[in-house]
Enzyme design. Structure first.
Site, short mmCIF file in Angstrom:
data_model
loop_
_atom_site.label_atom_id
_atom_site.label_comp_id
_atom_site.label_asym_id
_atom_site.label_seq_id
_atom_site.Cartn_x
_atom_site.Cartn_y
_atom_site.Cartn_z
N HIS A 470 62.57 45.63 25.75
CA HIS A 470 63.49 45.82 24.62
C HIS A 470 62.87 45.80 23.15
O HIS A 470 63.28 46.92 22.45
CB HIS A 470 64.71 44.58 24.56
N CYS A 796 39.07 19.38 -15.02
CA CYS A 796 40.25 20.12 -14.81
C CYS A 796 41.50 19.32 -15.34
O CYS A 796 42.48 19.71 -14.93
CB CYS A 796 40.50 20.12 -13.19
#
Length: 844
Positions: A470, A796
């Site tokens: 299918h 950071c």
């Protein structure tokens, strides 16, 4: 004797799912719930749907198709109107099919409406009366949908609705209702929308057929499904045909010249499973094929001759090439013909994927050239040359001229075309949302539920299935190149890897040029080795940014919280991500990690993290992306579902957060770390793990042990810790000795802990100073120790955006600085200015 309806006598027949009686229920202004198949023709399409109309046509042509009855499309409409659910039903499904969540909710509610609504008594009585006439009410039946928009010449709705096998009387009415409900699955709603069919004008009938076990079954294309030439393609497997149609098994494949009868190709597959009827329960089950039959050829030359002749008859009747499902029952070999068992037809529908421009005489002549070469014995099962839907020979030596490398896999070229893209391995339907535009779906077998993702995808690769499954049919209709039946694509290929799918040759090659690759600036990132994930949108802009940024010895990275901002951040030309916070990814789920894992499962939690981190890693590849593990304070978790169990802390910033919480909850922590392992497995070797809020070497050692438990080798993968407390800065020698690759200063926490200043307290906010001598002393001494021990250093925190802090850190010899995205360019220039000054000072 039949009661409750009128019509010709019924007949039992066999098909790919067995032998069955077809029942179609019909409701109209003069309600006739049941129509017998003997009376059905193509003109009855609106009442019985495509499948039943086709069966009626085959019956009228004298082909071996048993009659049956159909629960008509009018009966379905009567059910909706008489029960009063029609208006709500069609309102529910009026959604944007591109919105996966809305589509899922609509499908669930629509099916619930149908399944939970009682069937009116007249309909119930008519259906049961028809069933009782079959085998004295003891029949085991197949209940199959027959929609009024399926099996049309220009649109195949194959598999869009359901089939239920081996149904008895007690389950018959529920199965009919389930067929009605299957008109509103996600894939059916999506497919109708794409084909322009309104939901309220597409009706559905139901076909019921008496089941008889099939020994062999499969599918036959009466002409080549893409070129339309005279090659007949037959796929065959043991047991019921559902295994072939669904793609659960890789079937044998035969190619026959319809005009000459010559067998051009025979490809005998290893057939691992078969679908059969369970003798105890009567239900259809999947069972392993006996060892002695796995590699046995299913169809003899006599069987093929009979099938091809039948296919020619069917195509002549309809006037167009057909996709035919067939079955052969058990039986002794016929001494005259050499065939064994009765051949019966289950259904026939038009092939909708033939390219009219390719259906030329040239295609036929090419087909003749693909006959098995000298020495290949069709009866022995030796494969011939692959072309346009055949299985490719096992060869890895040849290299293509499109950038693709060695052949990694071979299979059936189920849908033509060649394309390169990133592999997305789909093991469950939950993975479909990961498939983006231009990706390649790699799955054990594709199913109808994958149609929305298949349209986004550039190509399809499967382990199992054949050219007539299918999903292969839908792939051809969508124009998506597909190679199926490769055997082990899900194991051989890696998620994120670039491969090239050749649906003409049936091959999958390593590498290849994706559309994104072709747009990249060849002078920059495109020349560096990277996984498929690095094929970035806007890569040219990023290359320009990288080319124009100031050259500095100090890396200037960027901080990120929201993965969707990765593109903008990468466009700055930053040298990587110095801090990617995972808090946003977790908090956006609306649940605490514990509650999310409890309700959704560990895999779902991992997927949430992988999806977010992957966006950033992809945008920056090969530049490093440093990801901090979860560091949300308890007051933020308390706002989430499941947060009622969070402790009430006087100062959450000094409380149960960072690595201390992770070490107390090793199960949750190792689940989080599993996301990193999966990213590494995919190929994102630019991801780095960073543990927050450690105090000393003991914290680091315990976190490292859990990293190893999660399957991550700290000797091979970059990892490090945040230096956010005075204790960590003062313990840096021991921390460095644990094997960390880097440390990163979180100046927000380091400052408040060093100065005893709550940065959120407005009364003392003016005392919060990251440039305080005490804070700088801790940072500088840490940098000095790390340089001695060959450990990289970074910053950071918010202070990384301040020129004065940048100057102090560059002078101290920090390895990298990571400001917010809007400060990257300023910090790049400041770092360059400081470095130039230091260089000049050294030579003066």
């Amino acid at each position: 004797m039949r009661t409750g309806y009128t019509g010709p006598k019924s007949t039992i027949f066999a098909g790919a799912s067995g032998t069955f009686l077809v029942v179609v229920a019909v409701v109209s202004d003069t309600p006739m719930t049941v129509l017998w198949l003997d009376d059905v023709t193509a003109s009855d399409f609106d009442s019985v749907g495509g499948k039943a109309a086709s069966l009626g046509e085959l019956t009228a042509a004298g082909l071996p198709v048993p009659p049956g009855f159909v629960v008509s499309a009018e009966t379905y409409r009567s059910f909706l109107d008489d029960t009063g659910i029609a208006e709500e039903l069609f309102e529910v499904v009026d959604v944007d099919p591109g919105n996966s969540e809305a589509l899922a909710r609509a499908a669930e509610r629509a099916q619930e409406l149908i399944r939970t609504t009682d069937m009116p008594e007249p309909i119930r009585e008519s259906i049961l009366a028809a069933y009782d006439d079959l085998d004295d009410g003891a029949a085991s039946v197949a209940v199959r949908s027959s929609a009024t928009a399926e099996d049309l010449p220009d649109a195949s709705f194959a598999g869009a609705q359901e089939t239920f096998l081996n149904v008895d009387r007690s389950r018959l009415l529920d199965s009919v209702r389930d067929c009605w409900a299957s008109l509103f699955t996600q894939r059916a709603i999506y497919y109708r929308n794409k084909k322009g069919f309104e939901h309220d004008v597409v009706n559905i009938a139901v076909v019921v057929q008496v089941m008889v076990d099939a020994e062999r079954s499969g599918v036959m294309f009466t002409s080549h499904p893409t070129t339309g030439d005279s090659r007949v393609i037959v796929e065959a497997a043991w047991g019921l045909g559902e295994a072939v149609v669904s793609g659960a098994v890789s079937p044998d494949r035969y190619v026959v010249d319809r005009e000459t009868g010559e067998i051009l190709e025979v490809d005998v597959s290893t057939k691992k499973v078969m679908h059969v009827r369970d003798e105890e329960t009567g239900e259809t089950i999947e069972r392993a094929v006996p060892e002695d039959k796995r590699d046995e050829r299913v169809l003899s030359e006599a069987d093929l001759e009979r099938l091809v002749e039948m296919g020619q008859t069917v195509q002549t009747h309809y006037g167009d090439p057909q996709d035919v499902e067939w079955a052969i029952g058990e039986g002794e070999e016929d001494a005259e013909t050499g065939t064994r068992g009765d051949l019966l037809l289950l259904q026939s529908r038009p092939i909708t994927t033939i390219d009219d421009e390719e259906a030329t005489d040239d295609a036929t002549s090419e087909a003749a050239g693909s006959a098995a070469p000298a020495g290949d014995d069709p009866e022995s099962g030796t494969a011939g040359t692959a072309d346009g839907g055949t299985r490719a020979e096992e060869s890895t030596a040849e290299e293509s001229d499109d950038g693709a490398g060695e052949v990694a896999l071979t299979g059936f070229g189920a849908s033509p075309g060649k394309v390169a893209g990133k592999v997305r391995i789909v093991r469950t339907l939950d993975h479909l949302d990961r498939v983006g535009e231009g990706d390649l779906i790699v799955a054990e077998m594709t199913t109808p539920d994958m149609v929305p993702a298949m349209e986004r995808a550039a190509g399809i690769i499967t382990d199992e299935g054949g050219m007539t499954s299918h999903a292969s049919i839908i792939s051809r209709e969508l124009g998506v190149p597909a190679v199926v039946g490769t055997g082990d694509a899900t194991e051989v290929l890696s998620d994120g890897e670039v491969v090239t799918v050749d649906g003409d040759k049936g091959t999958v090659r390593r590498g290849g040029a994706t559309p994104e690759d072709e747009d990249e600036d060849e002078a920059d990132e495109a020349t560096e080795p990277k996984p498929a994930a690095a094929a970035q949108v806007g890569a040219g802009d990023r290359a320009a940014a990288l080319a124009s940024k100031p050259m500095t010895a100090t890396d200037v990275k960027v901080n990120l919280s929201v993965p969707d901002a990765a593109g903008r951040a990468a466009d700055t030309g930053a040298d990587g991500v110095g801090l990617l916070r995972t808090e946003h990814m977790v908090l956006s789920t609306g649940k605490t990690p514990e509650r999310y894992i409890e309700e959704e499962g560990a895999d779902a939690f991992v997927s949430e993290l992988v999806d977010g981190i992957q966006k950033v890693a992809e945008a920056f590849y090969p530049r490093p992306v440093r990801v901090r593990t979860l560091d949300a304070p308890t007051d933020e978790f308390r706002e989430l579902e499941g947060g009622e169990t969070e402790p009430h802390e006087h100062n959450p910033m000094l409380g149960w957060r960072g690595v201390r919480r992770s070490l107390d909850q090793p199960d949750v922590f190792t689940t989080e770390l599993a996301a990193f392992r999966q990213l590494y497995d995919i190929g994102y070797d630019n991801v780095e793990v960073m543990f927050p809020l450690v105090n000393d070497a003991e914290d680091v050692i315990r976190a490292r042990e859990l990293l190893v438990e999660a399957g991550i080798d700290p000797e091979k993968r970059p990892w490090g810790v945040m230096i956010e407390t005075p204790a960590a800065a003062l313990s840096i020698e021991g921390i460095a000795d644990t094997g960390v690759d880097f440390v990163s200063f979180g100046t927000n926490d380091l400052t408040q802990y060093t100065l005893a200043v709550d940065r959120n307290n407005e009364r003392i906010a003016d005392r919060f100073d990251e440039l305080h001598p005490a804070v700088l002393d801790l940072i500088e001494s840490t940098i000095e120790t790390c340089r001695e021990k060959d450990v990289s250093t970074s910053i950071c925190g918010q202070a990384a955006s301040k020129p004065a802090m940048v100057e102090a850190l560059v002078e101290a010899g920090i390895t990298s600085v990571s400001p917010n995205v809007d400060a990257v360019h300023d910090v790049q220039r400041e770092a360059k200015r400081v470095e130039q000054r230091l260089l000049l000072d050294s030579v003066r």
